[in-house]
Design an enzyme around this catalytic site. Structure first.
Site, mmCIF file in Angstrom:
data_model
loop_
_atom_site.group_PDB
_atom_site.id
_atom_site.type_symbol
_atom_site.label_atom_id
_atom_site.label_comp_id
_atom_site.label_asym_id
_atom_site.label_seq_id
_atom_site.Cartn_x
_atom_site.Cartn_y
_atom_site.Cartn_z
ATOM 1 N N LYS A 16 0.816 -1.213 0.000
ATOM 2 C CA LYS A 16 0.000 0.000 0.000
ATOM 3 C C LYS A 16 0.855 1.271 0.000
ATOM 4 O O LYS A 16 0.597 2.190 -0.773
ATOM 5 C CB LYS A 16 -0.916 -0.040 1.228
ATOM 6 C CG LYS A 16 -1.795 1.160 1.415
ATOM 7 C CD LYS A 16 -2.902 0.855 2.416
ATOM 8 C CE LYS A 16 -2.360 0.563 3.804
ATOM 9 N NZ LYS A 16 -2.114 1.775 4.592
ATOM 10 N N ARG B 264 -9.922 4.632 9.732
ATOM 11 C CA ARG B 264 -9.701 3.290 10.275
ATOM 12 C C ARG B 264 -11.005 2.602 10.649
ATOM 13 O O ARG B 264 -11.045 1.389 10.802
ATOM 14 C CB ARG B 264 -8.839 3.370 11.545
ATOM 15 C CG ARG B 264 -7.384 3.567 11.248
ATOM 16 C CD ARG B 264 -6.526 3.144 12.428
ATOM 17 N NE ARG B 264 -5.143 3.522 12.220
ATOM 18 C CZ ARG B 264 -4.299 2.848 11.457
ATOM 19 N NH1 ARG B 264 -4.696 1.754 10.853
ATOM 20 N NH2 ARG B 264 -3.069 3.276 11.304
ATOM 21 N N ARG C 265 10.966 -9.104 5.934
ATOM 22 C CA ARG C 265 11.343 -7.707 6.111
ATOM 23 C C ARG C 265 12.469 -7.547 7.134
ATOM 24 O O ARG C 265 12.467 -8.190 8.178
ATOM 25 C CB ARG C 265 10.109 -6.924 6.570
ATOM 26 C CG ARG C 265 10.303 -5.439 6.555
ATOM 27 C CD ARG C 265 8.986 -4.738 6.578
ATOM 28 N NE ARG C 265 8.375 -4.814 7.910
ATOM 29 C CZ ARG C 265 7.281 -4.120 8.241
ATOM 30 N NH1 ARG C 265 6.691 -3.366 7.356
ATOM 31 N NH2 ARG C 265 6.781 -4.233 9.451
ATOM 32 N N ARG D 235 12.849 -6.891 13.122
ATOM 33 C CA ARG D 235 12.257 -6.296 14.324
ATOM 34 C C ARG D 235 11.565 -7.356 15.153
ATOM 35 O O ARG D 235 11.035 -8.328 14.614
ATOM 36 C CB ARG D 235 11.253 -5.207 13.935
ATOM 37 C CG ARG D 235 11.923 -3.958 13.453
ATOM 38 C CD ARG D 235 10.955 -2.845 13.159
ATOM 39 N NE ARG D 235 9.549 -3.223 13.327
ATOM 40 C CZ ARG D 235 8.545 -2.461 12.950
ATOM 41 N NH1 ARG D 235 8.776 -1.312 12.378
ATOM 42 N NH2 ARG D 235 7.302 -2.844 13.129
ATOM 43 N N ARG E 166 -1.305 -9.503 13.856
ATOM 44 C CA ARG E 166 -1.586 -8.160 13.315
ATOM 45 C C ARG E 166 -2.504 -8.237 12.098
ATOM 46 O O ARG E 166 -3.399 -7.421 11.928
ATOM 47 C CB ARG E 166 -0.282 -7.440 12.921
ATOM 48 C CG ARG E 166 0.533 -6.948 14.098
ATOM 49 C CD ARG E 166 1.326 -5.690 13.737
ATOM 50 N NE ARG E 166 2.256 -5.885 12.636
ATOM 51 C CZ ARG E 166 3.501 -6.332 12.780
ATOM 52 N NH1 ARG E 166 3.959 -6.635 13.972
ATOM 53 N NH2 ARG E 166 4.283 -6.469 11.730
#
Ligand SMILES: [Zn+2]
Length: 221
Positions: A17, A93, A132, A164, A175
């Site tokens: 996105k 949201r 990532r 991370r 998530r």
């Protein structure tokens, strides 16, 4: 002159996105408005709602909708958005925020062209997010497919490039599930308003951009 556009882009993490918002902003010559950026700018400039926002963030409290909306309204009143349009990334949201946004846009006689749901399969997003890697100093994003040129040392700043802690498969899966739960009512609302288009997010960035611009031009033409 290229016509502007007024868009809301939705899509789960890992759908690409952010990349497509940047490309669309360049294509239509409109500002890419990400919530993180306008929040930071409003706080820094000390606008009316920026100051209120700052108080909540300092207290570590959830920012109420009216303040989020206030910051968005301040941004919409700037000249570039009024003349060219906008690409919202990360806002709205919730269905309530979407409704508020539509009210605001109606009042200003600048109706939304489209809400676009950039759709990729959950497993695809999961694979991308798990690959990532992030610079621990400047937050530049790499991936196991596109590592920095020297031994996981950031090309920009020399910092250490790491996975991370919240990018583990389990955390990512959670998530992605949270995103679905949160976004379902929002998608349903835009669908009901006949403003929603779903675009396949798989393929090269150019292929995806082509699909997006075709849908947008078809809609505004
Ligand atoms: Zn770096």
């Amino acid at each position: 002159m290229v016509p502007g556009a007024r868009l809301v882009i939705l899509g789960r993490q890992g759908a690409g996105k952010g990349t497509q918002c940047v490309r669309l902003a360049r294509h239509y010559v409109v500002p890419h408005i990400s919530t993180g950026d306008i929040f930071r700018a409003a706080v820094k400039e000390g606008t009316e709602f920026g100051n209120k926002l700052n108080e909540y963030m300092h207290a570590g409290q959830l920012v109420p909708d009216e303040i989020v909306i206030g910051v968005v309204r301040e941004r919409l009143n700037q000249r570039d958005t009024r003349s060219r349009g906008f690409i919202f990334d990360g806002f709205p949201r919730t269905a309530e925020q979407a409704e508020e946004l539509n009210k605001m846009l109606d009042e200003e006689n600048m109706p939304l062209d489209l809400a676009i749901d950039l759709e990729v399969p959950v497993e695809y997003a999961l694979t991308r997010l798990a690959a990532r890697r992030t610079c621990s100093t400047c937050a530049t994003i790499y991936s196991t497919d596109r590592p920095p040129s020297i031994n996981w040392t950031c090309d920009n700043c020399g910092g250490e490039v790491v996975q991370r802690a919240d990018d583990t498969e389990e955390a990512i899966r959670r998530r992605l599930e949270d995103y679905n739960t949160l976004t379902e009512p929002l998608i349903a609302w835009y669908l009901e308003q006949d403003l929603l288009v779903t675009i396949d997010g798989l393929g090269t960035p150019d292929e995806v951009l082509n699909r997006l611009t075709r849908a947008i031009d078809h809609r505004s033409g």
